[in-house]
Design a protein around this motif. Structure first.
Motif, mmCIF file in Angstrom:
data_model
loop_
_atom_site.group_PDB
_atom_site.id
_atom_site.type_symbol
_atom_site.label_atom_id
_atom_site.label_comp_id
_atom_site.label_asym_id
_atom_site.label_seq_id
_atom_site.Cartn_x
_atom_site.Cartn_y
_atom_site.Cartn_z
ATOM 1 N N ILE A 168 0.848 -1.188 0.000
ATOM 2 C CA ILE A 168 0.000 0.000 0.000
ATOM 3 C C ILE A 168 0.889 1.245 0.000
ATOM 4 C CG2 ILE A 168 -0.234 -0.041 2.515
ATOM 5 C CD1 ILE A 168 -3.104 0.968 2.174
ATOM 6 N N ASP A 169 0.555 2.175 -0.872
ATOM 7 C CA ASP A 169 1.359 3.391 -0.993
ATOM 8 C C ASP A 169 0.504 4.497 -1.583
ATOM 9 O OD1 ASP A 169 3.568 5.023 -0.841
ATOM 10 O OD2 ASP A 169 4.785 3.860 -2.237
ATOM 11 N N ASP A 170 0.933 5.737 -1.358
ATOM 12 C CA ASP A 170 0.200 6.839 -1.971
ATOM 13 C C ASP A 170 0.801 7.154 -3.333
ATOM 14 O OD1 ASP A 170 2.538 8.185 -1.280
ATOM 15 O OD2 ASP A 170 1.609 9.396 0.254
ATOM 16 N N VAL A 171 -0.044 7.661 -4.201
ATOM 17 C CA VAL A 171 0.375 8.074 -5.538
ATOM 18 C C VAL A 171 -0.178 9.474 -5.791
ATOM 19 C CG1 VAL A 171 0.586 5.752 -6.521
ATOM 20 C CG2 VAL A 171 -1.604 6.901 -6.608
ATOM 21 N N ALA A 172 0.615 10.270 -6.469
ATOM 22 C CA ALA A 172 0.188 11.631 -6.763
ATOM 23 C C ALA A 172 -0.717 11.636 -7.983
ATOM 24 C CB ALA A 172 1.400 12.519 -7.007
ATOM 25 N N VAL A 173 -1.912 12.129 -7.808
ATOM 26 C CA VAL A 173 -2.800 12.363 -8.933
ATOM 27 C C VAL A 173 -2.412 13.704 -9.539
ATOM 28 C CG1 VAL A 173 -5.194 12.722 -9.628
ATOM 29 C CG2 VAL A 173 -4.647 11.011 -7.882
ATOM 30 N N ARG A 174 -2.145 14.647 -8.665
ATOM 31 C CA ARG A 174 -1.601 15.949 -9.060
ATOM 32 C C ARG A 174 -0.629 16.342 -7.951
ATOM 33 N NH1 ARG A 174 -4.660 21.623 -10.309
ATOM 34 N NH2 ARG A 174 -2.800 22.661 -11.087
ATOM 35 N N LYS A 175 0.660 16.238 -8.248
ATOM 36 C CA LYS A 175 1.700 16.390 -7.243
ATOM 37 C C LYS A 175 1.503 17.652 -6.400
ATOM 38 C CE LYS A 175 6.512 15.781 -6.501
ATOM 39 N NZ LYS A 175 7.638 15.048 -6.911
ATOM 40 N N GLY A 176 1.532 17.429 -5.082
ATOM 41 C CA GLY A 176 1.365 18.530 -4.149
ATOM 42 C C GLY A 176 -0.066 18.975 -3.944
#
Length: 119
Positions: free
Chosen positions: A42-50
């Motif tokens: 499980i990890d986070d991913v940037a849909v729109r960084k920041g």
């Protein structure tokens, strides 16, 4: 958003890709949940960084994406975890929100700091 619009927007940031290529990439992304999964990453991913993030959940045995959940907070992933009570092992990043959610829903699950340590 259409593939043409995606292609256009990407060109503004220097990524030159055709609408057909966008279509082909999207056709090859398959998210198939496994309600009996026992080992996840499980990890986070940037849909729109920041600005906007999501949570990606992978089956560690098959290496397939099984869930993409909007947000990366505890309350975002608790409902998914409640539907997957067979989980025995989680490889995750160090975000406390993931640890808190796992401890609440699956307190006997083994957790490691990140998925690269489980390989």
């Amino acid at each position: 958003m259409s593939s043409s619009s995606t292609s256009l927007i990407l060109s503004f940031i220097g990524v030159n890709v055709s609408a057909d290529t966008v279509d082909n990439i999207l056709k090859n992304v398959h998210i198939i949940d496994n309600p009996n999964v026992e080992r996840i990453g499980i990890d986070d991913v940037a849909v729109r960084k920041g600005m906007k993030y999501a949570t990606a959940i992978y089956d560690l045995d098959t290496h397939h994406l099984i869930a993409l959940i909007e947000g990366r907070e505890k309350d975002d992933i608790v409902p998914w975890l409640k539907e997957h009570k067979n989980i025995k092992f989680v490889a995750r990043d160090r975000a406390s929100s993931y640890g808190d959610a796992i401890n609440e829903v699956l307190p006997n699950t083994v957790q490691v700091a990140d998925r690269f340590q489980s390989i």
